[in-house]
Write a protein that holds these residues in place. Structure first.
Motif, short mmCIF file in Angstrom:
data_model
loop_
_atom_site.label_atom_id
_atom_site.label_comp_id
_atom_site.label_asym_id
_atom_site.label_seq_id
_atom_site.Cartn_x
_atom_site.Cartn_y
_atom_site.Cartn_z
N ARG A 1 31.25 45.08 44.58
CA ARG A 1 31.28 46.54 44.57
C ARG A 1 31.29 47.10 43.14
O ARG A 1 30.63 48.09 42.84
N ALA A 2 32.04 46.43 42.27
CA ALA A 2 32.06 46.87 40.87
C ALA A 2 30.70 46.66 40.22
O ALA A 2 30.27 47.48 39.39
N ALA B 1 40.15 49.41 37.47
CA ALA B 1 41.31 48.64 37.04
C ALA B 1 42.61 49.26 37.55
O ALA B 1 43.61 48.55 37.74
N ASP B 2 42.62 50.58 37.77
CA ASP B 2 43.81 51.26 38.29
C ASP B 2 43.91 51.17 39.81
O ASP B 2 44.95 51.48 40.37
N LEU B 3 42.81 50.78 40.46
CA LEU B 3 42.80 50.73 41.92
C LEU B 3 42.88 49.31 42.46
O LEU B 3 43.06 49.12 43.67
N SER B 4 42.74 48.32 41.60
CA SER B 4 42.71 46.94 42.05
C SER B 4 43.59 46.07 41.16
O SER B 4 43.77 46.35 39.97
N THR B 5 44.12 45.02 41.74
CA THR B 5 44.91 44.05 40.96
C THR B 5 44.11 42.78 40.66
O THR B 5 44.64 41.86 40.05
N LYS B 6 42.85 42.76 41.06
CA LYS B 6 42.01 41.57 40.89
C LYS B 6 41.19 41.68 39.61
O LYS B 6 40.00 42.00 39.62
N GLY B 7 41.85 41.41 38.50
CA GLY B 7 41.18 41.51 37.22
C GLY B 7 40.07 40.49 37.04
O GLY B 7 39.06 40.77 36.40
N GLN C 1 37.90 39.35 39.26
CA GLN C 1 36.67 39.82 39.89
C GLN C 1 36.03 40.96 39.09
O GLN C 1 34.80 41.05 38.98
N LEU C 2 36.86 41.83 38.52
CA LEU C 2 36.32 42.93 37.73
C LEU C 2 35.68 42.44 36.44
O LEU C 2 34.65 42.97 36.01
N ILE C 3 36.27 41.43 35.83
CA ILE C 3 35.68 40.84 34.61
C ILE C 3 34.36 40.18 34.93
O ILE C 3 33.37 40.30 34.19
N ILE C 4 34.29 39.46 36.05
CA ILE C 4 33.03 38.81 36.45
C ILE C 4 31.96 39.86 36.72
O ILE C 4 30.79 39.70 36.34
N PHE D 1 29.70 30.90 44.55
CA PHE D 1 30.23 29.59 44.91
C PHE D 1 31.57 29.26 44.26
O PHE D 1 32.13 28.20 44.50
N THR D 2 32.07 30.17 43.43
CA THR D 2 33.45 30.05 42.95
C THR D 2 34.37 31.02 43.70
O THR D 2 35.52 31.18 43.34
N GLY D 3 33.81 31.69 44.72
CA GLY D 3 34.61 32.56 45.58
C GLY D 3 34.96 33.89 44.96
O GLY D 3 35.98 34.49 45.32
N ASN D 4 34.14 34.40 44.03
CA ASN D 4 34.47 35.64 43.33
C ASN D 4 33.50 36.77 43.63
O ASN D 4 33.54 37.81 42.96
N LEU D 5 32.62 36.60 44.59
CA LEU D 5 31.64 37.64 44.87
C LEU D 5 31.66 38.01 46.35
O LEU D 5 31.65 37.12 47.20
#
Length: 302
Positions: free
Chosen positions: A216-217, A234-240, A242-245, A298-302
């Motif tokens: 989504r990002a 970054a203020d709406l999610s704790t999954k940094g 996934q956001l970096i990827i 395949f690393t489970g981040n998408l």
């Protein structure tokens, strides 16, 4: 030139790498009438190499640096996210770089060499290059920001020293800043708090991104560019992670409004073979993007 673009970006970021290495390519291969397509190939690879080189370290991209600070990652934690993409970017570039060894390129014509020398002396005469060599200040501040990433030096101190040095020794840089980009950054942080407090804004966005932050990002980054998206999400999610990827993926998206694309467009305006360049640019970036999407999935981040 491709490797130089990659390694300059590794320590100083995409913008600085393109600013210094693309004119070199343009002044050498770009002036040779007998090698237009070799120039296009090398030019596109330099752009891609600059974008890929900035993946490894957090401070070489504004969006990555913001996420690194916001989620309070250590440098080792950040490497666990970025290193796999950085490794495969090297494996992707090497075959393209080594293929140049089989090219029978003509040496630069005397006219091109003369133009290069004249360009250099003109820059020195007009003091565009500044007093002294830029290489050592770049290295110093690169090391400074690296030390700030490993928590040895406070980050505000790094910014303060950079600003003081620029004001006293590189005043011309201030006149050459991209104030449109700077205004956008300031605006993003000004409206960030207000948007999050708007009635229904968070409730609308949370279901859209929750559980699929990276994909989504990435979609939002292609519309609003990656820095505003990184700041707001970054203020709406704790999954940094996934956001970096998502930020890494959007950096090489061929249709995204990235700063590297703007620099490239300004340098290639009114040049011949523009259509060939656009097709080659999209083709190379799509290859890299598909590889990165494969790694993220395949690393489970998408």
């Amino acid at each position: 030139m491709v490797l130089i673009s990659f390694f300059v970006s590794l320590f100083f970021g995409t913008g600085i790498s393109l600013y210094y290495t693309l004119p070199l390519c343009n002044a050498t291969l770009g002036r040779e009438e007998n090698s237009p397509f070799l120039f296009i190939h090398c030019f596109c690879l330099q752009i891609l190499a600059a974008e890929l080189g900035s993946i490894l370290l957090p401070y070489t991209a504004l969006s990555d640096f913001y996420l690194f600070l916001h989620f309070n990652y250590s440098l080792l934690e950040y490497f666990r996210i970025s290193f796999l993409f950085f490794l495969f970017s090297i494996l992707f570039l090497l075959p393209y770089v080594f293929c140049f060894k089989k090219e029978k390129n003509q040496t630069l014509s005397p006219g091109t060499l003369e133009r290069l020398q004249n360009s250099y002396f003109t820059l020195k005469k007009e003091k565009i290059l500044g007093k002294g060599n830029c290489f050592y200040p770049f290295c110093f501040f690169g090391i400074l920001f690296f030390l700030s990433c490993i928590k040895w030096i406070p980050i505000p101190l790094c910014f303060a020293l950079t600003l003081i040095y620029t004001i006293f020794f590189r005043r011309r840089v201030i006149a050459r800043l991209d104030y449109d980009l700077l205004s956008l950054i300031v605006l993003v942080f000004l409206i960030r708090g207000n948007l999050l407090h708007l009635r229904g804004f968070s409730e609308f966005l949370l279901p859209f991104i929750q559980g699929r932050e990276a994909s989504r990002a990435l979609i939002l980054s292609e519309i609003f560019t990656r820095l505003p998206v990184s700041v707001f999400l970054a203020d709406l999610s704790t999954k940094g992670r996934q956001l970096i990827i998502a930020s890494i993926l959007s950096a090489i998206h061929p249709l995204a409004l990235n700063y590297s694309g703007i620099i490239t467009h300004s340098m290639l305006k009114n040049k011949e073979h523009t259509k060939v360049f656009v097709l080659h640019y999209i083709f190379l970036h799509l290859q890299m993007l598909l590889l990165f999407v494969f790694l993220a999935f395949f690393t489970g981040n998408l």
